[in-house]
Design an enzyme around this catalytic site. Sequence first.
Site, PDB file in Angstrom:
ATOM      1  N   ASN A  48      62.330  77.880  32.292  1.00  0.00           N
ATOM      2  CA  ASN A  48      60.915  77.612  32.002  1.00  0.00           C
ATOM      3  C   ASN A  48      60.129  78.904  32.199  1.00  0.00           C
ATOM      4  O   ASN A  48      60.672  79.897  32.690  1.00  0.00           O
ATOM      5  CB  ASN A  48      60.382  76.449  32.862  1.00  0.00           C
ATOM      6  CG  ASN A  48      60.321  76.786  34.342  1.00  0.00           C
ATOM      7  OD1 ASN A  48      59.763  77.811  34.751  1.00  0.00           O
ATOM      8  ND2 ASN A  48      60.889  75.917  35.171  1.00  0.00           N
ATOM      9  N   ASN A  94      62.857  64.596  38.525  1.00  0.00           N
ATOM     10  CA  ASN A  94      63.607  64.645  37.268  1.00  0.00           C
ATOM     11  C   ASN A  94      64.896  63.824  37.292  1.00  0.00           C
ATOM     12  O   ASN A  94      65.675  63.880  36.342  1.00  0.00           O
ATOM     13  CB  ASN A  94      63.926  66.094  36.895  1.00  0.00           C
ATOM     14  CG  ASN A  94      62.679  66.930  36.673  1.00  0.00           C
ATOM     15  OD1 ASN A  94      62.499  67.956  37.293  1.00  0.00           O
ATOM     16  ND2 ASN A  94      61.795  66.471  35.804  1.00  0.00           N
ATOM     17  N   ARG A 133      70.808  71.985  34.027  1.00  0.00           N
ATOM     18  CA  ARG A 133      70.408  70.844  34.865  1.00  0.00           C
ATOM     19  C   ARG A 133      71.211  69.577  34.576  1.00  0.00           C
ATOM     20  O   ARG A 133      71.160  68.610  35.341  1.00  0.00           O
ATOM     21  CB  ARG A 133      68.903  70.572  34.744  1.00  0.00           C
ATOM     22  CG  ARG A 133      68.073  71.708  35.346  1.00  0.00           C
ATOM     23  CD  ARG A 133      66.708  71.256  35.808  1.00  0.00           C
ATOM     24  NE  ARG A 133      66.771  70.315  36.930  1.00  0.00           N
ATOM     25  CZ  ARG A 133      65.711  69.682  37.429  1.00  0.00           C
ATOM     26  NH1 ARG A 133      64.525  69.873  36.905  1.00  0.00           N
ATOM     27  NH2 ARG A 133      65.833  68.848  38.453  1.00  0.00           N
ATOM     28  N   ARG A 136      60.508  68.989  27.224  1.00  0.00           N
ATOM     29  CA  ARG A 136      61.727  68.558  27.915  1.00  0.00           C
ATOM     30  C   ARG A 136      62.177  67.147  27.544  1.00  0.00           C
ATOM     31  O   ARG A 136      63.301  66.766  27.836  1.00  0.00           O
ATOM     32  CB  ARG A 136      61.507  68.627  29.430  1.00  0.00           C
ATOM     33  CG  ARG A 136      61.306  70.034  29.955  1.00  0.00           C
ATOM     34  CD  ARG A 136      62.558  70.877  29.731  1.00  0.00           C
ATOM     35  NE  ARG A 136      62.461  72.144  30.405  1.00  0.00           N
ATOM     36  CZ  ARG A 136      62.821  72.353  31.668  1.00  0.00           C
ATOM     37  NH1 ARG A 136      63.296  71.366  32.402  1.00  0.00           N
ATOM     38  NH2 ARG A 136      62.714  73.545  32.189  1.00  0.00           N
ATOM     39  N   HIS A 147      56.306  69.965  31.753  1.00  0.00           N
ATOM     40  CA  HIS A 147      56.526  68.567  32.147  1.00  0.00           C
ATOM     41  C   HIS A 147      55.150  67.916  32.310  1.00  0.00           C
ATOM     42  O   HIS A 147      54.207  68.573  32.788  1.00  0.00           O
ATOM     43  CB  HIS A 147      57.225  68.480  33.519  1.00  0.00           C
ATOM     44  CG  HIS A 147      58.717  68.595  33.487  1.00  0.00           C
ATOM     45  ND1 HIS A 147      59.418  69.322  34.431  1.00  0.00           N
ATOM     46  CD2 HIS A 147      59.647  68.054  32.667  1.00  0.00           C
ATOM     47  CE1 HIS A 147      60.712  69.235  34.177  1.00  0.00           C
ATOM     48  NE2 HIS A 147      60.883  68.470  33.111  1.00  0.00           N
ATOM     49  N   ASP A 190      54.124  66.042  34.593  1.00  0.00           N
ATOM     50  CA  ASP A 190      53.609  66.061  35.968  1.00  0.00           C
ATOM     51  C   ASP A 190      53.076  67.430  36.398  1.00  0.00           C
ATOM     52  O   ASP A 190      52.581  67.584  37.508  1.00  0.00           O
ATOM     53  CB  ASP A 190      54.659  65.527  36.969  1.00  0.00           C
ATOM     54  CG  ASP A 190      55.854  66.453  37.158  1.00  0.00           C
ATOM     55  OD1 ASP A 190      55.911  67.536  36.541  1.00  0.00           O
ATOM     56  OD2 ASP A 190      56.749  66.085  37.955  1.00  0.00           O
ATOM     57  N   CYS A 218      57.049  67.442  41.918  1.00  0.00           N
ATOM     58  CA  CYS A 218      58.409  67.646  41.383  1.00  0.00           C
ATOM     59  C   CYS A 218      59.474  67.387  42.449  1.00  0.00           C
ATOM     60  O   CYS A 218      60.607  67.052  42.117  1.00  0.00           O
ATOM     61  CB  CYS A 218      58.588  69.074  40.887  1.00  0.00           C
ATOM     62  SG  CYS A 218      57.419  69.587  39.642  1.00  0.00           S
TER      63      CYS A 218
END
Length: 282
Positions: free
Chosen positions: A35, A85, A105, A152, A181, A183, A274
Amino acid sequence: MQTTPTQSTSERRTTQPKALLMCAPSAYDLLYEINAWMHLSDRPDKQLAWKQWEQLYRTLTEQIGIPVRLIEQASEAPDMVFTANAGLPLPGKQIVLSRFRHPERQVEEPYFEQWFHEQGYTVHLMPYDCAFEGEGDAFVIDELIVAGYLKRTDICAHRYLSRLTGWEVLSLELVDDRWYHLDTCFLPLGDRLVAYYPEAFDWYARRVIEQHFETIPVSPEEALKFACNSVVIGKHVVMPAGCPILRFYLEERGYTVHEVPMSEFIKSGGACKCLVLYLPED
Ligand code: ARG
């Protein structure tokens, strides 16, 4: 996505997390760049990261008193600390597991899947070709799902969530790589109130947000300090340190604000929210 009529505000049950899932940063590191915040030339100080995580944990458990469940960090998954996530928990001990955009991830998926199986959850899986990054990109607000897409999460994930729950999904397009994201730029505060950073969204998403919620706009300076990436438990808000304007607006509305320094996690593109997954059941 779907036009199932939702209940009026007064009839809505307010969704409140009963517990949280967190992951202590035993293997936290910055080993790749996926990112706009991550730079291999600026890796986190691991000791300081541990202190910041503990302060967040203690604020949540001791000052606010919400139960926190823990998952152990896998050694090959340096971003697993960002439990938001893991997936999207739904009432009735169900979870829609994440399907991460990046292979870096994807290694986390089996660990989260196993944890939720062990806790007796019904685990729902997205179609293979459909990226979805859990509560990082989706909030359940009563019987409404507010979800981000493009960076994402793919729009097909919104369709899946809508079909699974029968709830309306508000699909919001994210347009800036720094707010990748939902959030990172959208903060539900309970009832119909949200704080958000308008520039992170396309014009249509802004209109949708303004039509559905009472809004507090966040300034660019505080958005860059991850002001929106705060944890809300009833009238308590745990936010990254250094966002006095949002703090002022929240206190004016009767919220108790707790600030936690998050510098070492912001280097990886995350902060308080997060590091936390909201669980509707204890
Ligand atoms: N480095 C992580 C990533 O890029 C940070 C995740 C932050 N999580 C969040 N819910 N915003 O995936």
